[in-house]
Design a protein around this motif. Structure first.
Motif, PDB file in Angstrom:
ATOM      1  N   ALA A 101       0.843  -1.195   0.000  1.00  0.00           N
ATOM      2  CA  ALA A 101       0.000   0.000   0.000  1.00  0.00           C
ATOM      3  C   ALA A 101       0.876   1.242   0.000  1.00  0.00           C
ATOM      4  CB  ALA A 101      -0.927   0.009   1.214  1.00  0.00           C
ATOM      5  N   LEU A 102       0.301   2.330  -0.526  1.00  0.00           N
ATOM      6  CA  LEU A 102       0.988   3.616  -0.570  1.00  0.00           C
ATOM      7  C   LEU A 102      -0.063   4.688  -0.282  1.00  0.00           C
ATOM      8  CD1 LEU A 102       3.900   4.519  -1.059  1.00  0.00           C
ATOM      9  CD2 LEU A 102       3.363   4.755  -3.487  1.00  0.00           C
ATOM     10  N   ILE A 103       0.059   5.327   0.884  1.00  0.00           N
ATOM     11  CA  ILE A 103      -0.936   6.292   1.344  1.00  0.00           C
ATOM     12  C   ILE A 103      -0.269   7.648   1.511  1.00  0.00           C
ATOM     13  CG2 ILE A 103      -2.588   6.871   3.169  1.00  0.00           C
ATOM     14  CD1 ILE A 103      -2.655   3.847   3.849  1.00  0.00           C
ATOM     15  N   VAL A 104      -0.772   8.654   0.812  1.00  0.00           N
ATOM     16  CA  VAL A 104      -0.221  10.014   0.879  1.00  0.00           C
ATOM     17  C   VAL A 104      -1.182  10.886   1.673  1.00  0.00           C
ATOM     18  CG1 VAL A 104       0.584  12.004  -0.435  1.00  0.00           C
ATOM     19  CG2 VAL A 104       0.859   9.695  -1.372  1.00  0.00           C
ATOM     20  N   VAL A 105      -0.680  11.462   2.768  1.00  0.00           N
ATOM     21  CA  VAL A 105      -1.489  12.354   3.603  1.00  0.00           C
ATOM     22  C   VAL A 105      -1.065  13.784   3.280  1.00  0.00           C
ATOM     23  CG1 VAL A 105      -2.169  12.976   5.945  1.00  0.00           C
ATOM     24  CG2 VAL A 105      -1.621  10.592   5.406  1.00  0.00           C
ATOM     25  N   GLU A 106      -1.938  14.505   2.606  1.00  0.00           N
ATOM     26  CA  GLU A 106      -1.630  15.871   2.175  1.00  0.00           C
ATOM     27  C   GLU A 106      -1.586  16.827   3.355  1.00  0.00           C
ATOM     28  OE1 GLU A 106      -4.589  18.635   0.189  1.00  0.00           O
ATOM     29  OE2 GLU A 106      -3.485  17.909  -1.565  1.00  0.00           O
ATOM     30  N   GLN A 107      -0.642  17.794   3.273  1.00  0.00           N
ATOM     31  CA  GLN A 107      -0.574  18.834   4.300  1.00  0.00           C
ATOM     32  C   GLN A 107      -0.840  20.200   3.664  1.00  0.00           C
ATOM     33  OE1 GLN A 107       2.035  18.468   7.762  1.00  0.00           O
ATOM     34  NE2 GLN A 107       3.204  16.943   6.608  1.00  0.00           N
TER      35      GLN A 107
ATOM     36  N   ASP B 189       5.382  18.570   1.208  1.00  0.00           N
ATOM     37  CA  ASP B 189       5.425  18.392   2.660  1.00  0.00           C
ATOM     38  C   ASP B 189       4.515  17.242   3.111  1.00  0.00           C
ATOM     39  OD1 ASP B 189       3.013  19.562   2.066  1.00  0.00           O
ATOM     40  OD2 ASP B 189       3.048  20.970   3.739  1.00  0.00           O
ATOM     41  N   ALA B 190       4.058  16.439   2.150  1.00  0.00           N
ATOM     42  CA  ALA B 190       3.141  15.337   2.469  1.00  0.00           C
ATOM     43  C   ALA B 190       3.833  14.256   3.286  1.00  0.00           C
ATOM     44  CB  ALA B 190       2.588  14.731   1.182  1.00  0.00           C
ATOM     45  N   MET B 191       3.034  13.575   4.089  1.00  0.00           N
ATOM     46  CA  MET B 191       3.507  12.407   4.826  1.00  0.00           C
ATOM     47  C   MET B 191       3.030  11.174   4.065  1.00  0.00           C
ATOM     48  SD  MET B 191       2.616  11.321   8.736  1.00  0.00           S
ATOM     49  CE  MET B 191       2.827   9.640   9.295  1.00  0.00           C
ATOM     50  N   VAL B 192       3.964  10.284   3.732  1.00  0.00           N
ATOM     51  CA  VAL B 192       3.651   9.127   2.894  1.00  0.00           C
ATOM     52  C   VAL B 192       3.883   7.845   3.698  1.00  0.00           C
ATOM     53  CG1 VAL B 192       4.024   8.014   0.668  1.00  0.00           C
ATOM     54  CG2 VAL B 192       4.478  10.463   0.912  1.00  0.00           C
ATOM     55  N   ILE B 193       2.870   6.993   3.702  1.00  0.00           N
ATOM     56  CA  ILE B 193       2.937   5.714   4.407  1.00  0.00           C
ATOM     57  C   ILE B 193       3.051   4.604   3.374  1.00  0.00           C
ATOM     58  CG2 ILE B 193       1.763   4.167   6.018  1.00  0.00           C
ATOM     59  CD1 ILE B 193       0.165   6.755   6.894  1.00  0.00           C
ATOM     60  N   ALA B 194       4.074   3.765   3.523  1.00  0.00           N
ATOM     61  CA  ALA B 194       4.300   2.658   2.595  1.00  0.00           C
ATOM     62  C   ALA B 194       4.242   1.340   3.353  1.00  0.00           C
ATOM     63  CB  ALA B 194       5.656   2.810   1.902  1.00  0.00           C
ATOM     64  N   VAL B 195       3.467   0.406   2.833  1.00  0.00           N
ATOM     65  CA  VAL B 195       3.384  -0.942   3.404  1.00  0.00           C
ATOM     66  C   VAL B 195       4.051  -1.896   2.426  1.00  0.00           C
ATOM     67  CG1 VAL B 195       1.868  -2.746   4.308  1.00  0.00           C
ATOM     68  CG2 VAL B 195       1.208  -0.340   4.534  1.00  0.00           C
ATOM     69  N   SER B 196       5.068  -2.611   2.907  1.00  0.00           N
ATOM     70  CA  SER B 196       5.837  -3.498   2.033  1.00  0.00           C
ATOM     71  C   SER B 196       5.072  -4.779   1.737  1.00  0.00           C
ATOM     72  CB  SER B 196       7.179  -3.838   2.688  1.00  0.00           C
ATOM     73  OG  SER B 196       7.873  -4.798   1.931  1.00  0.00           O
TER      74      SER B 196
END
Length: 294
Positions: A147-153, A232-239
Motif C-alpha cells: 500500500a501507498l498512502i499520501v497524507v496531504e498537508q 510536505d506530504a507524509m507518505v505511508i508505505a506498506v511493504s
C-alpha cells in the motif's frame, strides 16, 4: 624596550590593514555560512551532487590551464562561460524547483500571512481518520498487502491527484483495505488523503533520485521518498515483501515502525495544522475588527 617595540611596529606592521568588524558584518557572515551549509546539504541528497563533482573537475582543469598559461584553453573557457551558465540552469532545473518548493514549505510566513486559498482552513483530519489509517496500515502489513498512502498537508497535490482516479469518500479501515486488496481496480498506485477524505487513487508518484537509498527498497518506497522530497506530504508505505510499515517525511524514510509511532507522526501533523488554523483565525478576526473600526 619601548623603543624596540615601536621600531618593530614601524618596520613590520606598516601597511597592515585591520578591518573594522561591526555587528552587521558578523550577522552577515552567519547568514551566508548557514545558506552555504543548507545548499551543500541539499545538493548532497540529490543527483546534482554528481554533476557538481563534474563541474569541480572542470574548474580544476581550467585552473591548471591558467597556471601553465594555456591561453587557447582559457579563451575557449571564457567564451563558453555564458553557455555553461545557461546549461547549468537547465540541467539543475528539477533540483532548483525542489529547492524553491522546500523554501515555500516553511511555516514562518503562513502563520502570519494567509497565503493559502480560501476554504483550506478546515482540512485538519479527525481522530477517526488517524485511527482508520493506523488500523488499515498494520492490518495490510499483517497479510503483506502492499500500500501507498499520501497524507496531504499544506501543499496541495493536484498535479498528482489528476494522474489517478478521482474519489470522494470518508477514510475508514474498510475502504483502505478494499482499495489495496489484490486484483481490485484501484489497488495499484497511491491514494491521496485530503482532510478526512480520500480524493484520488491509483496515483503516480515521482521516484526519488537519491543515490543513497538502500538497494533493498523497491519502487514503492522510492516513490514514497520521492513524494516527500517534492512536497510536505507524509507518505505511508506498506511493504508487500516484508509487511513492514514505513513513513516518509521530508525526504527521510523510517522503516518498520510501530502503530504508536505512526499515530504519533499523524497527530504531530494534525496538531501543526490546528496551530496554523488558529493563527489564521486570529489574523482574520483582526482584519474583521480593523474593517469594522474603519
Amino acid at each position: 624596550m619601548k623603543q624596540f617595540i615601536m621600531k618593530y611596529l614601524n618596520e613590520y606592521m606598516t601597511g597592515f590593514y585591520l578591518p573594522t568588524l561591526r555587528l552587521t558584518d558578523i550577522l552577515e557572515i552567519i547568514i551566508i555560512a548557514f545558506l552555504l551549509y543548507q545548499i551543500i546539504l541539499w545538493i548532497k541528497n540529490t543527483k546534482a551532487w554528481m554533476l557538481l563533482k563534474g563541474i569541480l573537475v572542470l574548474g580544476v582543469f581550467i585552473l591548471g590551464a591558467a597556471i601553465f598559461r594555456m591561453y587557447t584553453i582559457l579563451w575557449i573557457a571564457q567564451n563558453l562561460l555564458p553557455v555553461m551558465a545557461t546549461a547549468a540552469v537547465i540541467i539543475f532545473q528539477p533540483e532548483l524547483r525542489r529547492a524553491l518548493e522546500k523554501l515555500g514549505e516553511k511555516q514562518f510566513l503562513t502563520s502570519v500571512v494567509p497565503f493559502d486559498k480560501k476554504g483550506r482552513d478546515n482540512v485538519r483530519f479527525s481522530e477517526t481518520t488517524v485511527d482508520g489509517i493506523v488500523e488499515a496500515s498494520f492490518a495490510m502489513g499483517a497479510v503483506k498487502t502492499g500500500a501507498l498512502i499520501v497524507v496531504e498537508q499544506a501543499i496541495m497535490l493536484s498535479e498528482y491527484e489528476v494522474t489517478g482516479i478521482r474519489l470522494d469518500c470518508i477514510v475508514s479501515p474498510q475502504v483502505l483495505l478494499n482499495i489495496f486488496e489484490h486484483n481490485t481496480p484501484l489497488h495499484d498506485g497511491a491514494i491521496i488523503i485530503r482532510g478526512d477524505r480520500i480524493v484520488s487513487a491509483t496515483c503516480y508518484l515521482p521516484l526519488s533520485d537519491n543515490m543513497g537509498i538502500s538497494k533493498e527498497l523497491g519502487t514503492r518506497h522510492r516513490a514514497a521518498i520521492g513524494m516527500s522530497e517534492v512536497s510536505d506530504a507524509m507518505v505511508i508505505a506498506v511493504s508487500e515483501e516484508t509487511g513492514y510499515v514505513s513513513v516518509a517525511l521530508g525526504g527521510q524514510l523510517v522503516r518498520n515502525i510501530t502503530p504508536e509511532y505512526l499515530r504519533e507522526r499523524l497527530e504531530s501533523i494534525q496538531n501543526r495544522r490546528a496551530e496554523t488554523s488558529k493563527w489564521k483565525t486570529l489574523w482574520k478576526g483582526r482584519q474583521k475588527h480593523e474593517k469594522g473600526a474603519d
